[in-house]
Design an enzyme around this catalytic site. Structure first.
Site, PDB file in Angstrom:
ATOM      1  CG  ASP A 198     -17.938   4.537  32.845  1.00  0.00           C
ATOM      2  OD1 ASP A 198     -18.961   4.763  33.521  1.00  0.00           O
ATOM      3  OD2 ASP A 198     -17.817   3.501  32.152  1.00  0.00           O
ATOM      4  CB  SER A 199     -17.703   1.713  36.411  1.00  0.00           C
ATOM      5  OG  SER A 199     -18.463   1.403  35.261  1.00  0.00           O
ATOM      6  CE1 TYR A 237     -17.001   2.906  39.983  1.00  0.00           C
ATOM      7  CE2 TYR A 237     -17.947   4.917  39.081  1.00  0.00           C
ATOM      8  CZ  TYR A 237     -16.857   4.221  39.562  1.00  0.00           C
ATOM      9  OH  TYR A 237     -15.627   4.832  39.616  1.00  0.00           O
ATOM     10  N   GLY A 238     -23.038   0.099  39.373  1.00  0.00           N
ATOM     11  CA  GLY A 238     -24.500  -0.002  39.535  1.00  0.00           C
ATOM     12  C   GLY A 238     -24.970  -0.869  40.678  1.00  0.00           C
ATOM     13  CB  CYS A 256     -20.296   7.146  35.165  1.00  0.00           C
ATOM     14  SG  CYS A 256     -21.077   5.890  36.165  1.00  0.00           S
ATOM     15  CG  ASN A 257     -26.109   7.647  32.755  1.00  0.00           C
ATOM     16  OD1 ASN A 257     -26.851   8.500  32.296  1.00  0.00           O
ATOM     17  ND2 ASN A 257     -25.312   6.920  32.001  1.00  0.00           N
ATOM     18  CB  THR A 258     -24.083   4.794  38.315  1.00  0.00           C
ATOM     19  OG1 THR A 258     -24.721   4.016  37.291  1.00  0.00           O
ATOM     20  CG2 THR A 258     -24.424   4.224  39.666  1.00  0.00           C
ATOM     21  CB  CYS A 284     -25.926   2.695  31.737  1.00  0.00           C
ATOM     22  SG  CYS A 284     -24.306   1.911  31.947  1.00  0.00           S
ATOM     23  CB  THR A 285     -21.727   6.142  29.711  1.00  0.00           C
ATOM     24  OG1 THR A 285     -21.082   5.535  30.841  1.00  0.00           O
ATOM     25  CG2 THR A 285     -22.235   7.513  30.076  1.00  0.00           C
ATOM     26  CG  HIS A 286     -20.793   0.315  30.290  1.00  0.00           C
ATOM     27  ND1 HIS A 286     -20.571   1.181  31.332  1.00  0.00           N
ATOM     28  CD2 HIS A 286     -19.759  -0.570  30.288  1.00  0.00           C
ATOM     29  CE1 HIS A 286     -19.438   0.826  31.944  1.00  0.00           C
ATOM     30  NE2 HIS A 286     -18.936  -0.224  31.327  1.00  0.00           N
TER      31      HIS A 286
HETATM   32  N1  DGL Z   1     -21.347   3.395  32.796  1.00  0.00           N
HETATM   33  C1  DGL Z   1     -21.949   3.603  34.052  1.00  0.00           C
HETATM   34  C2  DGL Z   1     -23.226   4.378  34.022  1.00  0.00           C
HETATM   35  O1  DGL Z   1     -23.387   5.191  33.141  1.00  0.00           O
HETATM   36  C3  DGL Z   1     -21.797   2.578  35.132  1.00  0.00           C
HETATM   37  C4  DGL Z   1     -22.149   1.188  34.833  1.00  0.00           C
HETATM   38  C5  DGL Z   1     -21.766   0.327  36.031  1.00  0.00           C
HETATM   39  O2  DGL Z   1     -20.588   0.253  36.326  1.00  0.00           O
HETATM   40  O3  DGL Z   1     -22.673  -0.243  36.649  1.00  0.00           O
HETATM   41  O4  DGL Z   1     -24.059   4.256  34.882  1.00  0.00           O
END
Ligand code: DGL
Length: 259
Positions: free
Chosen positions: A13-14, A45-46, A76-78, A190-192
């Protein structure tokens, strides 16, 4: 009969977002060997471009492949939205991705009066994969889709500072649209976000839905694990965060310390 080799997975993930997926995987398959990369030096990443995320995902996946892995979870979704097709094309190992929307739409029992909203990073909202899914699964735009551009960074910051007061204030600002539109459910794209789902629920008064369990189940099924019965329990995993010199130093981290 020879001893069966322990199964190993890579996950990235990021940052710490992928821990939300990792926790579920570990709950269901505690004997797995896990190698986790947090791409801190390239986060978030977003707000990057598709090309940057594709390149970066290829780089990270290749770093993980220095270990003998059975599969890689793009936690990570992105990165899933932007890069999983290329990863699957270029690298010959199974990849599990994470997409918020499909599971929440098809598995949640929506009731009359429910008002669902998918929250994502900016780049995820622009992913063709995501828009195709929306067109197929929600052609009448029954759900809403909102970008929460700062939320992943707010969460990274919170786990560094542990300042709950600050977190609540920032959530009130970032998610102020939720009460205005009377959403009842937030789909965490987003996984965060699942890492602080209880804060999100208390600040917004909504119910949150996250794809972590589905992603974990998919991982297990690709590993050919029908039952969740295991013998050994691995109490730690190998963790590396990227730094500006891009030299990865893996250290052992206890599962019990995951946020
Ligand atoms: N956790 C990530 C996601 O699921 C990325 C969040 C990011 O770095 O912008 O999209």
């Amino acid at each position: 009969m020879g001893q069966k080799k322990a199964q190993s997975i890579g996950i990235f993930d990021s940052g710490i977002g992928g821990f939300s997926i990792l926790k579920k995987i570990h709950e269901l398959a505690p004997d797995l060997n896990v190698y986790y990369i947090a791409d801190n030096s390239f986060a978030p990443y977003g707000n990057k471009s598709k090309e940057q995320i594709v390149d970066r995902s290829l780089y990270i996946a290749n770093e993980l492949l220095k270990f003998d892995l059975d599969l890689i979870v793009v936690a990570c979704n992105t990165a899933t939205g932007m890069a999983i097709d290329t990863l699957r094309e270029k690298i010959d190992i199974p990849f599990v991705g994470v997409e918020p929307f499909v599971n929440a739409l098809s598995k949640h029992k929506w009731k009359e009066g429910d008002k669902g909203c998918v929250i994502t990073t900016d780049l995820m909202s622009k992913s063709e994969r995501f828009t195709r899914l929306i067109d197929r699964l929600d052609p009448n735009k029954h759900f809403s889709y909102v970008v929460t551009p700062n939320l992943a960074s707010i969460i990274e910051d919170f786990f560094n500072t542990k300042n709950e007061q600050k977190l609540k204030l920032e959530l009130e600002k970032e998610l102020s649209f939720v009460k205005k539109h009377s959403y009842t459910h937030l789909i965490l794209g987003c996984t965060h976000y699942p890492l602080i789902d209880s804060f999100i629920e208390s600040v917004t008064g909504t119910i949150t839905l996250s794809p972590c369990l589905y992603v974990a189940n998919r991982t297990l099924s690709l590993l050919g694990r029908e039952s969740q019965q295991v013998g050994a329990v691995n109490s730690s995993f190998q963790f590396a965060a990227t730094t500006s010199d891009d030299v990865l130093r893996f250290v052992s981290k206890d599962f019990s310390n995951l946020p």
